[in-house]
Enzyme design. Structure first.
Site, PDB file in Angstrom:
ATOM      1  N   LYS A  74       9.283  -0.314  -2.850  1.00  0.00           N
ATOM      2  CA  LYS A  74      10.172  -1.298  -3.476  1.00  0.00           C
ATOM      3  C   LYS A  74      10.236  -2.622  -2.710  1.00  0.00           C
ATOM      4  O   LYS A  74      10.429  -3.681  -3.315  1.00  0.00           O
ATOM      5  CB  LYS A  74      11.579  -0.715  -3.635  1.00  0.00           C
ATOM      6  CG  LYS A  74      11.668   0.375  -4.684  1.00  0.00           C
ATOM      7  CD  LYS A  74      13.112   0.814  -4.906  1.00  0.00           C
ATOM      8  CE  LYS A  74      13.193   1.902  -5.956  1.00  0.00           C
ATOM      9  NZ  LYS A  74      14.596   2.283  -6.273  1.00  0.00           N
ATOM     10  N   THR A 123       8.827   2.738  -7.293  1.00  0.00           N
ATOM     11  CA  THR A 123       9.759   3.617  -6.601  1.00  0.00           C
ATOM     12  C   THR A 123       9.310   3.771  -5.150  1.00  0.00           C
ATOM     13  O   THR A 123       8.354   3.110  -4.709  1.00  0.00           O
ATOM     14  CB  THR A 123       9.870   4.976  -7.325  1.00  0.00           C
ATOM     15  OG1 THR A 123      10.933   5.727  -6.734  1.00  0.00           O
ATOM     16  CG2 THR A 123       8.574   5.756  -7.276  1.00  0.00           C
TER      17      THR A 123
END
Length: 463
Positions: free
Chosen positions: A73, A69
């Site tokens: 990413k 997350t």
């Protein structure tokens, strides 16, 4: 069946910064239970300069798979042995899958596949359709790629900063993608009479719950469906406007759910694990309760307020486990409450109630409708525990209504008096302020059927 660990336990998790409030463990640990898989999922908060070491260390530790997350990413890509073409196209990876042959991880973007799966579950197909994307941030880019990839006829990207919309259009590299200043949204209304809207900005996110990036009702008139990637609150102003106009609406919580489901299936592909809609729906219900701060739905109120009847109906409606605290204590003690009062006294019984609440909070019991004994919320320590345990709803009734409901009940120790109505008035007068203090939602039950009360609870909780 609870998760268990031993020498054969598979470990998965999520890396990011911050990750402490992620709901992904709820998704994956529930999936492990549903599929009878010896797997646990935990969050790993990785410092800014520790990503490379974290990915290498995860492989060396035998970690089966990872979600990724913000803010990693894109940054994680150089440390992977393979990147799926779709993830490579959008420049973002959110799922890592262990590959023993490559001695590292393969990277995928299940944000995109999960979004598409959520759309399909809602009966939305992209092929041949017009899509309007509001915003040009991190979610808008993969959404635009997905829409083109799945055959949308046109994809409008409306953003306050026109240049950012242009960047996404150029990145996708397809003439079907049309960048536009969001101030010119009426041009879309004039030229298109049917479209699917995806809201990809942070407008409407708690605490800014009374705003929508476009508030003109005319815009929503032609939206046949609307998705908001924001899911706190579950129903944003954007979704309310779309629903009022007759559109099918769903929140980004479905996207969160299905990106997790897709990741879980990738990690368990060797066992050909496929998650059913029924299993996904069960987890979605838990996610909704979590978002609403209602890990459990807790009903309080005086005797005769309808807690027992309403709790059963509510548990059936939401397919949640039911607990009555009085019954739980009776079962644990092997005797009825009136006997506990006679033998041990009221104070001992009140401590049993506190002990039960501490267990519920300490062991993270969830997804239950809990009906409280009438005196349980009176202790201040109990009210503090209830706040941690879930959403408390006060079922309110007048003394006269209570009297009519319980006047023939000889099992209630506090009513063994010559004038039960006077005793009810006295007790309610003492307790009502504390009931109010514990509750986040108060419902007057006088003159309402149990079914009407259940409807009011569900509407009040927004689930």
């Amino acid at each position: 069946m609870a998760n268990y660990t031993d020498g054969n336990t598979l470990v998965c998790g999520i890396i990011g910064n911050p990750v402490r409030h992620t709901m992904s463990p709820l998704i994956h640990n529930t999936l492990a239970q549903q599929t009878d898989t010896n797997l646990v999922y935990v969050p790993f908060e990785v410092p800014e300069d520790g990503l490379k070491a974290a990915v290498k260390g995860a492989f060396e530790l035998g970690i089966r798979g990872l979600n990724v997350t913000v803010p990693y990413k894109s940054d994680v890509i150089p440390y992977l042995k393979y990147v799926d073409p779709m993830a490579e196209a959008v420049g973002a990876v959110n799922t890592l899958v262990r590959d023993e042959a490559l001695k590292g991880y393969r990277g995928y973007n299940t944000d995109m596949t999960g979004l598409f799966r959520a759309m399909q579950e809602e009966g939305i197909e992209l092929e041949g359709e017009t899509v309007v994307i509001l915003g040009a941030g991190g979610v808008a880019r993969p959404t635009a790629h997905l829409c083109v990839n799945k055959g949308a006829s046109k994809v409008y990207i409306l953003n306050r900063t026109f240049e950012k919309a242009v960047e996404i259009a150029e990145d996708v590299g397809d003439e079907r993608v049309i960048p536009m200043d969001i101030a010119d949204y009426k041009k879309v209304v004039e030229s298109e009479k049917r479209y699917f809207v995806v809201q990809c900005t942070s407008v409407g996110l708690f605490p800014d719950v009374n705003s929508a990036v476009i508030e003109d009702k005319e815009f929503y008139k032609y939206a046949y469906a609307a998705l908001d990637v924001v899911y706190r609150p579950l129903e944003t102003k954007f979704l309310k406007l779309a629903k009022e106009a007759g559109a099918k609406t769903f929140s980004g919580l479905k996207m969160l759910l299905y990106q997790g489901v897709d990741a879980y299936e990738l990690w368990n592909a060797d066992r050909n694990v496929k998650i059913t809609k029924e299993q996904a729906d069960e987890i979605y219900k838990s996610l909704m309760l979590e978002v609403n701060g209602a890990r459990n739905i807790i009903l309080e109120g005086f005797m005769g307020s309808g807690k027992t009847t309403v709790s059963k109906l509510l548990a059936d409606r939401l397919e949640l486990e039911l607990m009555d605290t009085d019954e739980a204590i009776e079962e644990a003690e092997g005797r009825i409450i009136s006997d506990i009062f006679k033998t041990d006294g009221e104070e001992a019984f009140r401590q049993m109630e506190t002990d039960l609440l501490e267990t519920i909070v300490g062991e993270h019991w969830r997804d239950m409708v809990i009906s409280l004994g009438g005196g349980l919320p009176l202790r201040e320590e109990n009210r503090k525990l209830l706040e941690k345990a879930g959403k408390v709803i006060y079922l309110k009734a007048t003394p006269e209504t209570v009297y009519e409901r319980v006047k023939g009940d000889t099992t209630r120790p506090l009513l063994q008096t010559e004038d039960p109505l006077a005793r009810i008035k006295e007790l309610l007068s003492d307790r009502s302020e504390k009931y109010d203090a514990a509750a986040e939602l108060v419902i007057d039950t006088d003159g309402k059927t149990p079914e009407e009360i259940v409807d009011e609870i569900i509407n009040g909780l927004g689930i």
